[in-house]
Design a protein around this motif. Structure first.
Motif, short mmCIF file in Angstrom:
data_model
loop_
_atom_site.label_atom_id
_atom_site.label_comp_id
_atom_site.label_asym_id
_atom_site.label_seq_id
_atom_site.Cartn_x
_atom_site.Cartn_y
_atom_site.Cartn_z
N TYR A 1 34.13 43.93 45.76
CA TYR A 1 34.54 43.03 44.68
C TYR A 1 34.00 41.64 45.01
O TYR A 1 34.25 41.12 46.11
CB TYR A 1 36.06 43.01 44.54
N CYS B 1 29.94 37.01 49.54
CA CYS B 1 29.75 38.20 48.69
C CYS B 1 28.29 38.65 48.75
O CYS B 1 28.01 39.83 48.84
CB CYS B 1 30.15 37.89 47.24
N VAL C 1 31.62 45.17 41.87
CA VAL C 1 32.44 44.74 40.74
C VAL C 1 32.54 43.22 40.79
O VAL C 1 33.10 42.66 41.74
CB VAL C 1 33.85 45.37 40.79
N ILE D 1 34.37 40.21 39.74
CA ILE D 1 35.73 40.02 39.22
C ILE D 1 35.84 38.90 38.20
O ILE D 1 36.86 38.79 37.53
CB ILE D 1 36.74 39.81 40.37
N GLY E 1 37.61 44.45 35.92
CA GLY E 1 37.25 44.30 37.33
C GLY E 1 38.24 43.44 38.09
O GLY E 1 38.61 43.74 39.22
N GLU F 1 41.33 45.52 38.62
CA GLU F 1 41.07 46.52 39.66
C GLU F 1 41.11 45.86 41.04
O GLU F 1 41.67 46.41 41.98
CB GLU F 1 39.70 47.16 39.41
N TYR F 2 40.52 44.66 41.14
CA TYR F 2 40.52 43.88 42.38
C TYR F 2 41.96 43.63 42.85
O TYR F 2 42.30 43.87 44.01
CB TYR F 2 39.78 42.57 42.14
N ILE G 1 37.50 36.54 48.64
CA ILE G 1 36.39 37.43 48.31
C ILE G 1 35.34 37.32 49.40
O ILE G 1 35.29 36.29 50.09
CB ILE G 1 35.77 37.10 46.93
#
Length: 138
Positions: A64, A72, A89, A91, A97, A100-101, A110
């Motif tokens: 994510y 990232c 994904v 976010i 997304g 889901e994160y 992140i």
């Protein structure tokens, strides 16, 4: 004290608020897992893994991210370089997304690297490698 704060910031990774000015991030190709052959016996593969053999059935890897986060980018580049099949994904690009994160354990840091049911918030190549090895990727 300063070293402790720096170490904490490094381990947590980026927070989900973008910097005031961000560089565009080059798109990375996402590797997708190869499907099992139609005649593959998943139970036999799982039995092989239980006996210490290598299993073709491995947990999904999801990372994510946001487009502006340098950690990232490092996580995505690491997974691509190691040829680990994974799903990316963003976010911030998708409400689904972001949900889901949060559901997978994201609390604001992140990247969130998820391998099966295990997650690492923030970026550490060593911790990610250990998680992937335990899941049968390396």
């Amino acid at each position: 004290m300063t070293r402790a704060l720096f170490a904490l910031a490094f381990l947590v990774g980026c927070q989900t608020a973008p910097p005031e000015e961000s560089e565009p991030v080059a798109a990375l190709e996402v590797a997708t897992p190869e499907p099992l052959p139609a005649d593959a016996d998943e139970a036999a593969l799982e039995d092989d893994a239980a006996d210490g053999g290598v299993s073709a059935v491995r947990p999904e890897v999801v990372v994510y991210v946001t487009s502006w986060c340098p950690y990232c980018r490092q996580a995505r580049e690491y997974l691509a370089a190691e040829e680990i099949p994974h799903r990316v994904v963003d976010i911030e690009a998708s409400e689904a997304g972001a949900q889901e994160y949060a559901a997978r354990g994201g609390t604001g840091g992140i990247p969130l690297v998820v391998v099966g049911d295990e997650a690492i918030e923030g970026w550490s190549a060593q911790a990610t490698d250990e998680l992937l090895t335990a899941a049968g990727y390396n």
